[in-house]
Design an enzyme around this catalytic site. Structure first.
Site, short mmCIF file in Angstrom:
data_model
loop_
_atom_site.label_atom_id
_atom_site.label_comp_id
_atom_site.label_asym_id
_atom_site.label_seq_id
_atom_site.Cartn_x
_atom_site.Cartn_y
_atom_site.Cartn_z
CG ASN A 55 68.15 22.32 -22.41
OD1 ASN A 55 68.92 21.44 -22.02
ND2 ASN A 55 68.46 23.14 -23.40
CD1 TRP A 56 66.95 19.90 -16.26
CD2 TRP A 56 68.17 18.30 -15.25
NE1 TRP A 56 66.13 19.24 -15.37
CE2 TRP A 56 66.86 18.25 -14.74
CE3 TRP A 56 69.10 17.38 -14.78
CZ2 TRP A 56 66.46 17.34 -13.76
CZ3 TRP A 56 68.72 16.46 -13.81
CH2 TRP A 56 67.41 16.44 -13.31
CE LYS A 57 70.15 26.03 -21.84
NZ LYS A 57 70.33 27.42 -22.23
CG HIS A 73 69.63 24.57 -27.35
ND1 HIS A 73 70.56 25.56 -27.13
CD2 HIS A 73 68.62 24.81 -26.48
CE1 HIS A 73 70.13 26.35 -26.15
NE2 HIS A 73 68.96 25.91 -25.74
CD GLU A 119 72.90 26.95 -24.72
OE1 GLU A 119 72.81 25.78 -24.27
OE2 GLU A 119 72.36 27.93 -24.17
CD GLU A 139 65.27 27.48 -26.34
OE1 GLU A 139 64.83 27.30 -25.20
OE2 GLU A 139 66.39 27.06 -26.70
N GLY A 157 69.45 32.76 -21.17
CA GLY A 157 70.35 32.97 -20.04
C GLY A 157 70.70 34.42 -19.76
CB SER A 188 65.18 34.90 -19.77
OG SER A 188 66.58 34.98 -20.00
N GLY A 203 65.57 26.68 -19.25
CA GLY A 203 66.96 26.34 -18.91
C GLY A 203 67.20 26.54 -17.43
N GLY A 204 67.76 27.67 -17.08
CA GLY A 204 68.15 27.96 -15.70
C GLY A 204 67.10 27.63 -14.65
P1 13P Z 1 67.30 29.90 -20.01
O1 13P Z 1 65.93 29.55 -19.50
O2 13P Z 1 68.39 29.62 -19.01
O3 13P Z 1 67.34 31.26 -20.59
O4 13P Z 1 67.62 28.89 -21.22
C1 13P Z 1 66.67 28.70 -22.19
C2 13P Z 1 67.09 27.58 -23.06
O5 13P Z 1 68.07 27.67 -23.79
C3 13P Z 1 66.32 26.34 -22.98
O6 13P Z 1 66.65 25.46 -23.99
#
Ligand code: 13P
Length: 253
Positions: free
Chosen positions: A10-12, A98, A100, A168, A174, A214, A235-236
């Protein structure tokens, strides 16, 4: 194996044209080289990169997904993107719910369910995200919160093929913090039970439940080895080809 591992990035809200295309190309080449039959790879870039990412990954098994969709097929919804539009440009997956979006856009279980339903009816696969906040965890409510989110945001038309659940924990996203492997397995097993009650045991056995929050090369192996963890939503670490592929490598049993 009844469930094929899914490693999803997930590149956000990251990636301009040049580096986004390079990242998609880089991942696609590595996926091709890896030649895995036991594991699927998916990238979910922002909307602005989907078309060019599609071209960049052409001829490889790397799949493309989006990070959200609207529940309507078309119409007066300024700024929104429909599942049909995503399918039209070559997406196979869409993430909905998600944390967010639940937080920043006040998305309810009801709305997420409508989005998931629309995506499935269009022919896309959905990744429905759930997870507790830190306060909920501290109050011992993790499983109750996740169960209510499944009840409220997974549509009745979901099955083991068209739906993936991503667990999640909000406090792990993050932050570099993760639950213990025992906690992750406990929650994933509980999620599968709730899915079984809602959609039947066969669907629950087939449905992939990803862990997200994470996940990185250094902790992926122990998380992905858990019996009810069927992959990761990353994510990251999905923004670096080497890290993303190292997580994929860690899924090898
Ligand atoms: P991180 O891997 O950056 O913690 O993000 C996880 C995430 O929200 C994937 O959707």
């Amino acid at each position: 194996m009844i469930r094929k591992t899914l490693i999803a990035g997930n590149w956000k809200m990251n990636g301009l044209l040049e580096d986004g295309i390079a990242l998609a190309k880089g991942v696609a080449q590595e996926v091709k080289k890896a030649g895995r039959k036991d594991c699927e790879f998916l990238i979910c870039p922002p909307f602005t990169l989907l078309s060019s990412a599609k071209k960049a990954i052409k001829g490889t098994k790397l799949m493309l997904g989006a990070q959200d969709c609207h529940y309507a097929e078309k119409g007066a919804h300024t700024g929104d993107i429909s599942a049909k539009m995503l399918q039209d440009i070559g997406c196979q997956y869409v993430i909905v719910g998600h944390s967010e979006r639940r937080t920043n856009h006040y998305e309810s279980n009801e709305l997420i369910k409508q989005k998931a339903e629309a995506a499935i009816n269009t022919g896309l696969k959905v990744i429905i995200c759930i997870g507790e906040t830190e306060a909920e965890k501290d109050a011992g409510k993790t499983i109750a919160v996740c169960s209510a989110q499944i009840e409220g945001s997974v549509p009745e038309i979901s099955n083991g093929q068209n739906t993936v659940i991503a667990y999640e924990p909000v406090w792990a996203i993050g932050t570099g913090r993760t639950p213990t492997t025992a906690e992750v397995e406990e929650v994933h097993a509980a999620i599968r039970k709730v899915v079984a009650k809602k959609l039947g045991r066969a669907n629950a056995n087939k449905m992939r439940i990803l862990y997200g929050g994470s996940m990185k090369p250094s902790n992926a192996k122990e998380l992905l080895a858990l019996p009810d963890v069927d992959g990761g939503l990353i994510g990251g670490a999905s923004l670096k080809v080497a890290d993303f592929m190292a997580i994929g490598e860690a899924s090898k049993q």
